[in-house]
Design an enzyme around this catalytic site. Structure first.
Site, PDB file in Angstrom:
ATOM      1  N   GLY A  12       0.874  -1.278   0.030  1.00  0.00           N
ATOM      2  CA  GLY A  12       0.087  -0.027  -0.229  1.00  0.00           C
ATOM      3  C   GLY A  12       0.607   1.374  -0.169  1.00  0.00           C
ATOM      4  O   GLY A  12       1.941   1.242  -0.664  1.00  0.00           O
ATOM      5  N   ARG A  33       6.035  -6.512   8.972  1.00  0.00           N
ATOM      6  CA  ARG A  33       6.279  -7.884   9.335  1.00  0.00           C
ATOM      7  C   ARG A  33       6.672  -8.711   8.261  1.00  0.00           C
ATOM      8  O   ARG A  33       7.378  -9.853   8.519  1.00  0.00           O
ATOM      9  CB  ARG A  33       4.887  -8.083  10.107  1.00  0.00           C
ATOM     10  CG  ARG A  33       4.715  -7.746  11.461  1.00  0.00           C
ATOM     11  CD  ARG A  33       3.290  -7.826  11.755  1.00  0.00           C
ATOM     12  NE  ARG A  33       2.233  -7.186  10.992  1.00  0.00           N
ATOM     13  CZ  ARG A  33       1.146  -7.174  10.885  1.00  0.00           C
ATOM     14  NH1 ARG A  33       0.678  -7.838  12.114  1.00  0.00           N
ATOM     15  NH2 ARG A  33       0.269  -6.792  10.082  1.00  0.00           N
ATOM     16  N   TYR A 148     -11.149   2.608  15.257  1.00  0.00           N
ATOM     17  CA  TYR A 148     -10.254   3.106  14.187  1.00  0.00           C
ATOM     18  C   TYR A 148     -10.256   4.520  13.774  1.00  0.00           C
ATOM     19  O   TYR A 148      -9.280   5.315  14.177  1.00  0.00           O
ATOM     20  CB  TYR A 148     -10.597   2.295  12.772  1.00  0.00           C
ATOM     21  CG  TYR A 148      -9.662   2.932  11.594  1.00  0.00           C
ATOM     22  CD1 TYR A 148      -8.406   2.565  11.363  1.00  0.00           C
ATOM     23  CD2 TYR A 148     -10.283   3.890  10.809  1.00  0.00           C
ATOM     24  CE1 TYR A 148      -7.345   2.934  10.526  1.00  0.00           C
ATOM     25  CE2 TYR A 148      -9.545   4.238   9.640  1.00  0.00           C
ATOM     26  CZ  TYR A 148      -8.080   3.851   9.632  1.00  0.00           C
ATOM     27  OH  TYR A 148      -7.385   4.256   8.868  1.00  0.00           O
ATOM     28  N   GLY A 179      -8.358   9.712   2.347  1.00  0.00           N
ATOM     29  CA  GLY A 179      -9.601   9.369   2.200  1.00  0.00           C
ATOM     30  C   GLY A 179      -9.589   8.095   1.426  1.00  0.00           C
ATOM     31  O   GLY A 179      -8.361   7.245   1.449  1.00  0.00           O
ATOM     32  N   PHE A 185      -5.630  -2.601   2.673  1.00  0.00           N
ATOM     33  CA  PHE A 185      -6.072  -2.076   3.910  1.00  0.00           C
ATOM     34  C   PHE A 185      -7.534  -2.676   4.125  1.00  0.00           C
ATOM     35  O   PHE A 185      -7.843  -3.291   5.134  1.00  0.00           O
ATOM     36  CB  PHE A 185      -6.115  -0.530   3.636  1.00  0.00           C
ATOM     37  CG  PHE A 185      -7.148   0.060   5.163  1.00  0.00           C
ATOM     38  CD1 PHE A 185      -6.378   0.361   6.252  1.00  0.00           C
ATOM     39  CD2 PHE A 185      -8.408   0.594   5.021  1.00  0.00           C
ATOM     40  CE1 PHE A 185      -6.932   1.028   7.296  1.00  0.00           C
ATOM     41  CE2 PHE A 185      -8.971   1.062   5.857  1.00  0.00           C
ATOM     42  CZ  PHE A 185      -8.197   1.431   6.915  1.00  0.00           C
TER      43      PHE A 185
HETATM   44  P1  NDP Z   1      -1.945  -1.887   3.920  1.00  0.00           P
HETATM   45  O1  NDP Z   1      -2.884  -2.859   4.683  1.00  0.00           O
HETATM   46  O2  NDP Z   1      -1.863  -1.987   2.228  1.00  0.00           O
HETATM   47  O3  NDP Z   1      -0.589  -1.629   4.598  1.00  0.00           O
HETATM   48  C1  NDP Z   1      -0.367  -1.290   6.012  1.00  0.00           C
HETATM   49  C2  NDP Z   1       0.829  -1.787   6.463  1.00  0.00           C
HETATM   50  O4  NDP Z   1       1.123  -1.525   7.439  1.00  0.00           O
HETATM   51  C3  NDP Z   1       1.718  -3.119   5.661  1.00  0.00           C
HETATM   52  O5  NDP Z   1       2.955  -2.725   5.153  1.00  0.00           O
HETATM   53  C4  NDP Z   1       1.658  -3.940   6.759  1.00  0.00           C
HETATM   54  O6  NDP Z   1       2.657  -4.525   6.925  1.00  0.00           O
HETATM   55  C5  NDP Z   1       1.858  -2.650   8.200  1.00  0.00           C
HETATM   56  N1  NDP Z   1       1.552  -3.024   9.569  1.00  0.00           N
HETATM   57  C6  NDP Z   1       0.416  -3.448   9.849  1.00  0.00           C
HETATM   58  N2  NDP Z   1       0.481  -3.738  11.121  1.00  0.00           N
HETATM   59  C7  NDP Z   1       1.906  -3.875  11.505  1.00  0.00           C
HETATM   60  C8  NDP Z   1       2.764  -4.195  12.636  1.00  0.00           C
HETATM   61  N3  NDP Z   1       2.165  -4.602  13.809  1.00  0.00           N
HETATM   62  N4  NDP Z   1       3.983  -4.053  12.642  1.00  0.00           N
HETATM   63  C9  NDP Z   1       4.764  -3.774  11.374  1.00  0.00           C
HETATM   64  N5  NDP Z   1       4.008  -3.244  10.300  1.00  0.00           N
HETATM   65  C10 NDP Z   1       2.446  -3.394  10.435  1.00  0.00           C
HETATM   66  O7  NDP Z   1      -2.700  -0.559   3.943  1.00  0.00           O
HETATM   67  P2  NDP Z   1      -2.642   1.108   3.500  1.00  0.00           P
HETATM   68  O8  NDP Z   1      -1.406   1.151   2.735  1.00  0.00           O
HETATM   69  O9  NDP Z   1      -3.808   1.620   3.254  1.00  0.00           O
HETATM   70  O10 NDP Z   1      -2.594   1.782   5.006  1.00  0.00           O
HETATM   71  C11 NDP Z   1      -1.431   2.455   5.775  1.00  0.00           C
HETATM   72  C12 NDP Z   1      -1.782   3.546   6.437  1.00  0.00           C
HETATM   73  O11 NDP Z   1      -2.759   4.401   5.767  1.00  0.00           O
HETATM   74  C13 NDP Z   1      -2.568   3.017   7.630  1.00  0.00           C
HETATM   75  O12 NDP Z   1      -2.125   3.776   8.828  1.00  0.00           O
HETATM   76  C14 NDP Z   1      -4.084   3.495   7.414  1.00  0.00           C
HETATM   77  O13 NDP Z   1      -4.687   3.580   8.599  1.00  0.00           O
HETATM   78  C15 NDP Z   1      -3.946   4.645   6.761  1.00  0.00           C
HETATM   79  N6  NDP Z   1      -5.003   5.062   5.820  1.00  0.00           N
HETATM   80  C16 NDP Z   1      -5.536   4.204   4.798  1.00  0.00           C
HETATM   81  C17 NDP Z   1      -6.634   4.502   3.965  1.00  0.00           C
HETATM   82  C18 NDP Z   1      -7.070   3.493   2.948  1.00  0.00           C
HETATM   83  O14 NDP Z   1      -8.191   3.853   2.493  1.00  0.00           O
HETATM   84  N7  NDP Z   1      -6.389   2.611   2.373  1.00  0.00           N
HETATM   85  C19 NDP Z   1      -7.106   5.867   4.189  1.00  0.00           C
HETATM   86  C20 NDP Z   1      -6.852   6.712   5.171  1.00  0.00           C
HETATM   87  C21 NDP Z   1      -5.665   6.257   5.980  1.00  0.00           C
HETATM   88  P3  NDP Z   1       2.881  -6.361   7.423  1.00  0.00           P
HETATM   89  O15 NDP Z   1       1.610  -6.973   7.420  1.00  0.00           O
HETATM   90  O16 NDP Z   1       4.035  -6.986   6.349  1.00  0.00           O
HETATM   91  O17 NDP Z   1       3.442  -6.219   8.785  1.00  0.00           O
HETATM   92  C1  8X3 Z   2     -12.348   6.142   4.227  1.00  0.00           C
HETATM   93  C2  8X3 Z   2     -10.678   6.554   5.115  1.00  0.00           C
HETATM   94  O1  8X3 Z   2      -9.281   5.412   6.583  1.00  0.00           O
HETATM   95  O2  8X3 Z   2     -11.587   5.159   7.208  1.00  0.00           O
HETATM   96  O3  8X3 Z   2     -12.287   7.313   3.481  1.00  0.00           O
HETATM   97  O4  8X3 Z   2     -10.581   4.032   5.436  1.00  0.00           O
HETATM   98  S1  8X3 Z   2     -10.749   5.273   6.283  1.00  0.00           S
END
Ligand code: NDP
Ligand code: 8X3
Length: 251
Positions: A12, A33, A148, A179, A185
Protein backbone atom coordinates in the site's frame (compact mmCIF):
# COMPACT_ATOMS: atom_id res chain seq x y z
CA UNK A 1 22.87 10.02 1.36
CA UNK A 2 19.87 10.89 3.55
CA UNK A 3 17.72 8.08 4.89
CA UNK A 4 13.94 7.93 5.29
CA UNK A 5 12.33 5.50 7.74
CA UNK A 6 9.04 4.13 6.41
CA UNK A 7 6.89 1.90 8.59
CA UNK A 8 4.47 -0.43 6.83
CA UNK A 9 6.71 -0.53 3.74
CA UNK A 10 5.54 -3.99 2.63
CA UNK A 11 2.35 -2.85 0.85
CA UNK A 12 0.00 0.00 0.00
CA UNK A 13 1.02 3.55 0.87
CA UNK A 14 4.21 2.53 2.69
CA UNK A 15 5.63 0.55 -0.21
CA UNK A 16 4.75 3.36 -2.65
CA UNK A 17 6.27 5.98 -0.31
CA UNK A 18 9.46 3.92 0.00
CA UNK A 19 9.68 3.54 -3.79
CA UNK A 20 9.05 7.27 -4.30
CA UNK A 21 11.95 8.24 -2.03
CA UNK A 22 14.20 5.51 -3.44
CA UNK A 23 13.52 6.78 -6.96
CA UNK A 24 14.86 10.17 -5.80
CA UNK A 25 18.06 8.52 -4.55
CA UNK A 26 17.27 8.43 -0.82
CA UNK A 27 18.11 5.44 1.34
CA UNK A 28 15.15 3.79 3.04
CA UNK A 29 14.83 1.89 6.30
CA UNK A 30 11.81 -0.28 5.48
CA UNK A 31 9.83 -1.69 8.39
CA UNK A 32 7.01 -4.29 8.30
CA UNK A 33 6.35 -7.85 9.40
CA UNK A 34 6.42 -9.55 5.97
CA UNK A 35 10.10 -10.05 5.28
CA UNK A 36 9.65 -11.39 1.74
CA UNK A 37 7.90 -8.19 0.67
CA UNK A 38 10.68 -6.05 2.15
CA UNK A 39 13.25 -8.25 0.38
CA UNK A 40 11.50 -7.64 -2.97
CA UNK A 41 11.92 -3.92 -2.37
CA UNK A 42 15.55 -4.36 -1.35
CA UNK A 43 16.32 -6.42 -4.47
CA UNK A 44 14.87 -3.69 -6.68
CA UNK A 45 17.09 -1.03 -5.10
CA UNK A 46 20.37 -2.82 -4.27
CA UNK A 47 22.24 -1.35 -1.32
CA UNK A 48 19.61 1.35 -0.72
CA UNK A 49 17.18 -0.49 1.55
CA UNK A 50 17.77 -1.55 5.14
CA UNK A 51 14.93 -4.02 5.72
CA UNK A 52 13.70 -4.48 9.28
CA UNK A 53 11.20 -7.32 9.44
CA UNK A 54 9.50 -6.72 12.76
CA UNK A 55 6.18 -6.18 14.44
CA UNK A 56 6.10 -2.52 15.46
CA UNK A 57 4.05 -3.40 18.55
CA UNK A 58 7.12 -5.28 19.84
CA UNK A 59 8.80 -2.33 21.53
CA UNK A 60 11.94 -4.29 22.40
CA UNK A 61 12.48 -5.27 18.75
CA UNK A 62 11.88 -1.66 17.70
CA UNK A 63 14.34 -0.38 20.30
CA UNK A 64 16.96 -3.00 19.37
CA UNK A 65 16.74 -2.44 15.59
CA UNK A 66 16.68 1.34 15.72
CA UNK A 67 19.64 1.36 18.12
CA UNK A 68 21.75 -0.64 15.66
CA UNK A 69 21.36 1.13 12.35
CA UNK A 70 24.26 0.49 9.94
CA UNK A 71 26.46 3.56 9.40
CA UNK A 72 25.40 3.94 5.75
CA UNK A 73 21.77 4.45 6.85
CA UNK A 74 22.48 6.61 9.89
CA UNK A 75 21.70 10.03 8.44
CA UNK A 76 17.94 9.88 9.01
CA UNK A 77 16.06 12.94 7.77
CA UNK A 78 12.45 11.75 7.88
CA UNK A 79 10.25 9.25 9.64
CA UNK A 80 7.02 8.26 7.90
CA UNK A 81 4.74 6.67 10.49
CA UNK A 82 2.49 4.84 8.07
CA UNK A 83 1.99 1.30 9.43
CA UNK A 84 -1.54 0.91 10.69
CA UNK A 85 -4.75 -0.99 10.28
CA UNK A 86 -8.45 -1.19 10.82
CA UNK A 87 -10.04 -4.43 11.97
CA UNK A 88 -13.76 -5.05 11.62
CA UNK A 89 -16.50 -2.86 10.25
CA UNK A 90 -19.44 -3.42 12.53
CA UNK A 91 -21.03 -1.17 15.13
CA UNK A 92 -19.17 -0.80 18.44
CA UNK A 93 -21.54 -3.09 20.32
CA UNK A 94 -20.68 -5.97 17.98
CA UNK A 95 -16.94 -5.41 17.71
CA UNK A 96 -14.23 -7.64 19.11
CA UNK A 97 -12.33 -6.03 21.98
CA UNK A 98 -9.09 -7.73 20.86
CA UNK A 99 -9.39 -6.01 17.50
CA UNK A 100 -9.77 -2.68 19.29
CA UNK A 101 -6.65 -3.37 21.33
CA UNK A 102 -4.68 -4.31 18.20
CA UNK A 103 -5.68 -1.04 16.52
CA UNK A 104 -4.77 1.02 19.57
CA UNK A 105 -1.46 -0.82 20.03
CA UNK A 106 -0.49 -0.49 16.37
CA UNK A 107 -1.90 2.88 15.32
CA UNK A 108 -1.11 4.70 18.58
CA UNK A 109 1.25 2.94 21.01
CA UNK A 110 3.73 1.62 18.43
CA UNK A 111 3.73 4.95 16.61
CA UNK A 112 4.62 6.64 19.89
CA UNK A 113 7.55 4.31 20.60
CA UNK A 114 9.05 4.78 17.17
CA UNK A 115 8.49 8.54 17.25
CA UNK A 116 10.13 8.88 20.67
CA UNK A 117 13.18 6.94 19.52
CA UNK A 118 13.63 8.84 16.25
CA UNK A 119 12.82 12.22 17.78
CA UNK A 120 15.86 11.83 20.02
CA UNK A 121 18.06 11.45 16.91
CA UNK A 122 16.37 14.46 15.28
CA UNK A 123 16.83 16.60 18.41
CA UNK A 124 20.55 15.82 18.48
CA UNK A 125 20.90 17.13 14.91
CA UNK A 126 18.17 19.78 15.22
CA UNK A 127 16.80 18.52 11.92
CA UNK A 128 14.21 16.02 10.67
CA UNK A 129 10.62 15.56 9.57
CA UNK A 130 7.99 13.34 11.15
CA UNK A 131 5.18 12.56 8.72
CA UNK A 132 2.26 10.70 10.24
CA UNK A 133 -0.40 9.01 8.14
CA UNK A 134 -3.77 9.83 9.65
CA UNK A 135 -7.11 9.47 7.92
CA UNK A 136 -10.20 11.46 7.04
CA UNK A 137 -11.83 9.04 9.51
CA UNK A 138 -10.38 11.28 12.23
CA UNK A 139 -12.76 14.09 11.24
CA UNK A 140 -15.77 12.45 9.62
CA UNK A 141 -17.52 9.69 11.54
CA UNK A 142 -18.96 6.74 9.65
CA UNK A 143 -20.70 3.62 10.76
CA UNK A 144 -18.12 1.00 11.76
CA UNK A 145 -15.23 3.44 12.10
CA UNK A 146 -15.50 3.81 15.91
CA UNK A 147 -12.12 2.85 17.42
CA UNK A 148 -10.26 3.07 14.10
CA UNK A 149 -11.42 6.66 13.58
CA UNK A 150 -10.54 7.48 17.18
CA UNK A 151 -6.98 6.14 16.77
CA UNK A 152 -6.56 8.44 13.78
CA UNK A 153 -7.90 11.41 15.78
CA UNK A 154 -5.10 10.67 18.20
CA UNK A 155 -2.56 10.72 15.38
CA UNK A 156 -3.84 14.09 14.15
CA UNK A 157 -3.87 15.67 17.59
CA UNK A 158 -0.50 14.21 18.53
CA UNK A 159 1.06 15.65 15.35
CA UNK A 160 -0.21 19.14 16.11
CA UNK A 161 0.87 18.95 19.74
CA UNK A 162 4.27 17.57 18.75
CA UNK A 163 4.70 20.59 16.53
CA UNK A 164 4.19 22.95 19.46
CA UNK A 165 6.86 21.07 21.44
CA UNK A 166 9.23 21.46 18.50
CA UNK A 167 8.78 25.21 18.24
CA UNK A 168 12.10 26.95 17.68
CA UNK A 169 13.70 23.81 16.25
CA UNK A 170 14.22 22.85 12.61
CA UNK A 171 12.18 19.66 13.05
CA UNK A 172 8.93 19.47 11.10
CA UNK A 173 5.78 17.48 11.97
CA UNK A 174 3.02 16.75 9.46
CA UNK A 175 -0.07 14.61 9.25
CA UNK A 176 -1.44 13.42 5.91
CA UNK A 177 -5.07 12.32 6.06
CA UNK A 178 -6.09 10.19 3.08
CA UNK A 179 -9.63 9.36 2.08
CA UNK A 180 -10.78 6.17 0.39
CA UNK A 181 -7.76 4.48 -1.17
CA UNK A 182 -7.26 1.09 -2.78
CA UNK A 183 -4.54 -0.86 -0.98
CA UNK A 184 -4.57 -4.04 1.12
CA UNK A 185 -6.24 -2.02 3.88
CA UNK A 186 -9.80 -3.22 3.22
CA UNK A 187 -8.71 -6.87 2.86
CA UNK A 188 -7.09 -6.61 6.30
CA UNK A 189 -10.17 -4.87 7.68
CA UNK A 190 -12.43 -7.66 6.38
CA UNK A 191 -9.97 -10.30 7.56
CA UNK A 192 -9.10 -11.71 4.15
CA UNK A 193 -12.54 -11.47 2.51
CA UNK A 194 -11.41 -10.05 -0.84
CA UNK A 195 -14.94 -9.95 -2.30
CA UNK A 196 -16.20 -7.82 0.57
CA UNK A 197 -13.13 -5.61 0.38
CA UNK A 198 -13.58 -5.10 -3.38
CA UNK A 199 -17.24 -4.17 -2.92
CA UNK A 200 -16.14 -1.15 -0.88
CA UNK A 201 -14.70 0.41 -4.03
CA UNK A 202 -17.57 -0.45 -6.40
CA UNK A 203 -18.87 2.59 -8.28
CA UNK A 204 -16.55 4.88 -6.33
CA UNK A 205 -13.50 6.88 -7.24
CA UNK A 206 -10.58 6.13 -4.98
CA UNK A 207 -7.00 7.20 -4.41
CA UNK A 208 -4.04 5.01 -5.28
CA UNK A 209 -1.00 4.36 -3.12
CA UNK A 210 1.04 6.38 -5.62
CA UNK A 211 -1.24 9.41 -5.07
CA UNK A 212 -0.41 9.39 -1.37
CA UNK A 213 3.30 8.69 -1.99
CA UNK A 214 3.39 11.81 -4.15
CA UNK A 215 1.65 13.85 -1.43
CA UNK A 216 4.11 12.64 1.22
CA UNK A 217 7.10 13.34 -1.01
CA UNK A 218 5.79 16.84 -1.81
CA UNK A 219 5.22 17.56 1.90
CA UNK A 220 8.82 16.53 2.62
CA UNK A 221 10.36 18.36 -0.32
CA UNK A 222 8.94 21.79 0.49
CA UNK A 223 11.47 24.37 1.68
CA UNK A 224 12.68 23.91 5.27
CA UNK A 225 10.66 26.93 6.46
CA UNK A 226 7.37 25.36 5.33
CA UNK A 227 5.49 22.87 7.50
CA UNK A 228 2.34 21.15 6.28
CA UNK A 229 0.41 20.65 9.52
CA UNK A 230 -2.53 18.47 8.50
CA UNK A 231 -3.59 17.78 4.95
CA UNK A 232 -6.80 15.98 3.93
CA UNK A 233 -6.56 14.22 0.59
CA UNK A 234 -9.72 12.71 -0.89
CA UNK A 235 -10.57 11.24 -4.24
CA UNK A 236 -12.56 13.73 -6.31
CA UNK A 237 -15.77 11.77 -5.87
CA UNK A 238 -15.64 11.66 -2.06
CA UNK A 239 -16.83 14.42 0.25
CA UNK A 240 -16.87 12.82 3.71
CA UNK A 241 -15.45 9.53 5.03
CA UNK A 242 -17.52 6.54 3.89
CA UNK A 243 -20.95 7.90 4.70
CA UNK A 244 -23.17 5.01 3.75
CA UNK A 245 -26.84 5.86 4.00
CA UNK A 246 -28.74 3.04 5.60
CA UNK A 247 -32.47 2.42 5.71
CA UNK A 248 -33.90 2.13 9.22
CA UNK A 249 -34.65 -1.39 10.32
CA UNK A 250 -38.30 -2.21 9.78
CA UNK A 251 -39.68 -3.95 12.84
P1 NDP B 1 -2.02 -1.77 3.79
O1 NDP B 1 -2.76 -2.83 4.54
O2 NDP B 1 -1.78 -1.96 2.35
O3 NDP B 1 -0.62 -1.47 4.51
C1 NDP B 1 -0.48 -1.49 5.90
C2 NDP B 1 0.99 -1.63 6.22
O4 NDP B 1 1.17 -1.60 7.65
C3 NDP B 1 1.57 -2.95 5.74
O5 NDP B 1 2.85 -2.72 5.19
C4 NDP B 1 1.70 -3.78 7.00
O6 NDP B 1 2.81 -4.66 6.90
C5 NDP B 1 1.99 -2.68 8.04
N1 NDP B 1 1.67 -3.11 9.40
C6 NDP B 1 0.45 -3.33 9.95
N2 NDP B 1 0.58 -3.74 11.20
C7 NDP B 1 1.91 -3.81 11.47
C8 NDP B 1 2.68 -4.21 12.59
N3 NDP B 1 2.11 -4.62 13.73
N4 NDP B 1 4.04 -4.16 12.51
C9 NDP B 1 4.64 -3.75 11.37
N5 NDP B 1 3.96 -3.36 10.27
C10 NDP B 1 2.62 -3.40 10.32
O7 NDP B 1 -2.86 -0.43 4.04
P2 NDP B 1 -2.59 1.09 3.64
O8 NDP B 1 -1.37 1.25 2.85
O9 NDP B 1 -3.86 1.62 3.10
O10 NDP B 1 -2.43 1.72 5.10
C11 NDP B 1 -1.34 2.52 5.47
C12 NDP B 1 -1.84 3.58 6.45
O11 NDP B 1 -2.79 4.41 5.79
C13 NDP B 1 -2.54 3.03 7.70
O12 NDP B 1 -2.10 3.75 8.82
C14 NDP B 1 -4.02 3.29 7.42
O13 NDP B 1 -4.73 3.47 8.60
C15 NDP B 1 -3.92 4.58 6.62
N6 NDP B 1 -5.08 4.91 5.78
C16 NDP B 1 -5.52 4.07 4.78
C17 NDP B 1 -6.59 4.43 3.98
C18 NDP B 1 -7.12 3.56 2.90
O14 NDP B 1 -8.25 3.81 2.44
N7 NDP B 1 -6.40 2.59 2.43
C19 NDP B 1 -7.27 5.74 4.17
C20 NDP B 1 -6.72 6.54 5.21
C21 NDP B 1 -5.66 6.14 5.97
P3 NDP B 1 2.86 -6.19 7.37
O15 NDP B 1 1.49 -6.75 7.26
O16 NDP B 1 3.86 -6.81 6.44
O17 NDP B 1 3.37 -6.11 8.76
C1 8X3 C 1 -12.16 6.24 4.36
C2 8X3 C 1 -10.87 6.45 5.03
O1 8X3 C 1 -9.20 5.47 6.73
O2 8X3 C 1 -11.58 5.12 7.11
O3 8X3 C 1 -12.40 7.24 3.45
O4 8X3 C 1 -10.50 3.94 5.32
S1 8X3 C 1 -10.53 5.17 6.10
Amino acid sequence: MDTIIVTGASSGFGEAIARRFLAEGYNVIAIARREEKLMDLAHNFPGKVHALALDITDKHAVEECLSNIPEYFENITALVNNAGLSLGFGPAQDNNINDWETMVNTNIVALLHITKKVLKMFKEKNQGHIINIGSVAAYYPYMGSNVYGATKSFVHNFTLNLKTDLEGSNIRASCIAPGLSKTEFAVVRFKGDVEKADSLYENKTYLTADNIAETVFWTFSLPANVNINVMEVMPTGQSFALGFTKKQDEK
